[in-house]
Write an enzyme that holds these catalytic residues in place. Structure first.
Site, mmCIF file in Angstrom:
data_model
loop_
_atom_site.group_PDB
_atom_site.id
_atom_site.type_symbol
_atom_site.label_atom_id
_atom_site.label_comp_id
_atom_site.label_asym_id
_atom_site.label_seq_id
_atom_site.Cartn_x
_atom_site.Cartn_y
_atom_site.Cartn_z
ATOM 1 N N HIS A 1 -4.114 101.442 -26.708
ATOM 2 C CA HIS A 1 -2.669 101.680 -26.646
ATOM 3 C C HIS A 1 -1.994 100.915 -25.511
ATOM 4 O O HIS A 1 -0.767 100.811 -25.472
ATOM 5 C CB HIS A 1 -2.374 103.180 -26.539
ATOM 6 C CG HIS A 1 -2.626 103.766 -25.190
ATOM 7 N ND1 HIS A 1 -3.751 104.511 -24.883
ATOM 8 C CD2 HIS A 1 -1.903 103.736 -24.047
ATOM 9 C CE1 HIS A 1 -3.693 104.906 -23.632
ATOM 10 N NE2 HIS A 1 -2.582 104.448 -23.094
ATOM 11 N N ASP B 1 -9.263 104.329 -29.488
ATOM 12 C CA ASP B 1 -8.319 103.886 -28.451
ATOM 13 C C ASP B 1 -9.014 102.997 -27.416
ATOM 14 O O ASP B 1 -8.830 103.155 -26.211
ATOM 15 C CB ASP B 1 -7.657 105.085 -27.767
ATOM 16 C CG ASP B 1 -6.459 104.672 -26.910
ATOM 17 O OD1 ASP B 1 -5.878 103.606 -27.176
ATOM 18 O OD2 ASP B 1 -6.122 105.403 -25.965
ATOM 19 N N SER C 1 -4.163 104.304 -17.460
ATOM 20 C CA SER C 1 -4.837 104.176 -18.754
ATOM 21 C C SER C 1 -5.647 102.884 -18.808
ATOM 22 O O SER C 1 -5.155 101.811 -18.464
ATOM 23 C CB SER C 1 -3.815 104.181 -19.892
ATOM 24 O OG SER C 1 -3.180 105.427 -19.991
#
Length: 421
Positions: A156, A188, A265
């Protein structure tokens, strides 16, 4: 105290000191011819230490002037030395020992921080007024897994952003354009490639041996602040994706209280041996964050390497035909309970929805007014119970999405026009 000591010494010397000694240049003051004589009268000694007959002597005042400063200096040195021995301060040796014993987090960071990178997604349609360079649409983190420039991150962080380019900044400040090599939207995960060799590589550990309560360190670039370190413990090693409302994923996430926020992230979650045991993925609220276990990541990397050997990229996952520009998390009953216990202004009647965790600047969601922390409850009059419902709404093909959100205790409506890829 020092002045009182000087006065006592002066009285003592006046009373008990011997007559003044003097040296004779021609003859003694009272006819002495042996070269050394005595003078019982101090009145014959002037302020310049010279008498009328040319004799130079040392009076008791000279002794005081020499002896007192010397004595006080020696006394002060002795007191300082005694105080240094008695004062309960931490010596340099003791301090370094304590630091070596307790600052284990710093040792972890020193061993693996060089392999962590900062990832920027540049919008090629909009340019900075002053520099003329593409503006940063979003950012994230990653870490080097091969010396020849292969980098691991979250999917993402780098995909579903049309008209953008990926740029990677190393820990030493060097910046390189990156290409996306492998993507798995289901898990992901993604890999990037930059054209540079001899990079510091992150060691990969084993997530299967982790225990709840074990210390971990999260590295990354939260809020574009690169080289940021946070620490915490493993709260759970088996947080099933179904508990998080991620029905399309079969992953047991690592839950940690180490601070993971926007920009973290894709960064590594490492153990005290400096080995990556997870990939930072998402945050629900303060003290509740999740990482993808490194054992699961290794499976993705093995499949991606096999595909590259065959000359094709490894790209899987549910297709997203249109782009909205958010990162979201399904509000499961457990997550809702945690949010309500930590957030005072959340309505007790809330029973479903999707939490907007991140909104990409310049995206349709950003232009439409969505904000991080919003809870999406309906899209085009349909209830939204999990993230799959949002993807279904995007796939409907309607030009605009009428979205009902909960912002704090206030219900609001926003309209978003998704972009085609």
């Amino acid at each position: 105290m020092a002045l009182r000591s000087i006065n006592k010494l002066e009285v003592f010397l006046k009373r008990y000191s011997a007559p003044t000694l003097y040296y004779c240049s021609n003859k003694s003051a009272h006819g002495a011819t042996n070269g050394i004589g005595t003078d019982d009268s101090n009145n014959n000694y002037n302020n310049n230490n010279k008498n009328k007959n040319g004799y130079t002597g040392f009076s008791w005042r000279s002794v005081i002037r020499f002896f007192v400063p010397f004595s006080l200096g020696a006394l002060a040195s002795t007191m300082v030395a005694q105080r240094e021995e008695l004062t309960p301060t931490i010596s340099a040796r003791a301090l370094s020992g304590r630091r070596r014993e307790f600052n284990f987090i710093a040792d972890v960071v020193a061993g693996c921080a060089d392999s962590v990178v900062y990832i920027e997604i540049k919008d090629t349609r909009h340019f900075d007024y002053f520099s003329g360079q593409p503006i940063t649409a979003s950012n994230g983190s990653g870490f080097v897994i091969e010396q020849n420039g292969l980098i691991l991150t979250n999917a993402h962080v780098v995909i579903n952003k049309p008209n953008t380019m990926v740029q990677v900044r190393l820990s030493d400040g060097r910046t390189f354009p990156a290409t996306i090599e492998d993507v798995d939207q289901t898990s992901d995960l993604a890999t990037l490639r930059i054209q540079v060799n001899n990079l510091s590589v992150m060691k990969l550990g084993k997530s299967s041996t982790l225990r709840s309560g074990e210390w971990v360190v999260a590295l990354g670039s939260p809020l574009a602040l690169s080289n940021t370190v946070t620490a915490g413990v493993i709260s759970s090693t088996q947080r099933a994706s179904q508990e998080l409302g991620l029905r399309n994923r079969d992953i047991n996430y690592l839950q940690t209280d180490a601070a993971i926020t926007f920009g973290n992230s894709g960064g590594p979650l490492v153990n005290l041996d400096g080995e990556a045991i997870g990939v930072n993925s998402m945050k629900v609220t303060a003290g509740i964050s999740f990482a993808i276990p490194i054992d699961y990541v290794k499976v993705f990397l093995e499949r991606a390497a096999a595909r590259r050997r065959k000359g094709s990229a490894y790209k899987t996952g549910y297709p997203v035909k249109r782009y909205m520009g958010i990162t979201m998390l399904t509000l499961t009953p457990d997550i809702l309970f945690e949010l309500k216990s930590r957030t005072q202004n959340m309505p007790n009647t809330l029973s479903h929805g999707v939490l907007v965790w991140k909104v990409i600047v310049g995206s349709p969601a950003h232009s439409g007014g969505l904000q991080p922390g919003d809870i999406v409850t309906h899209i085009n009059k349909k209830e939204i119970k999990n993230s799959s419902d949002v993807y279904d709404a995007l796939a409907d093909g309607k030009k605009e999405l009428d979205i009902v959100i909960l912002r704090g205790v206030k219900q609001m409506r926003v309209t978003i026009t998704p972009e085609d890829p």
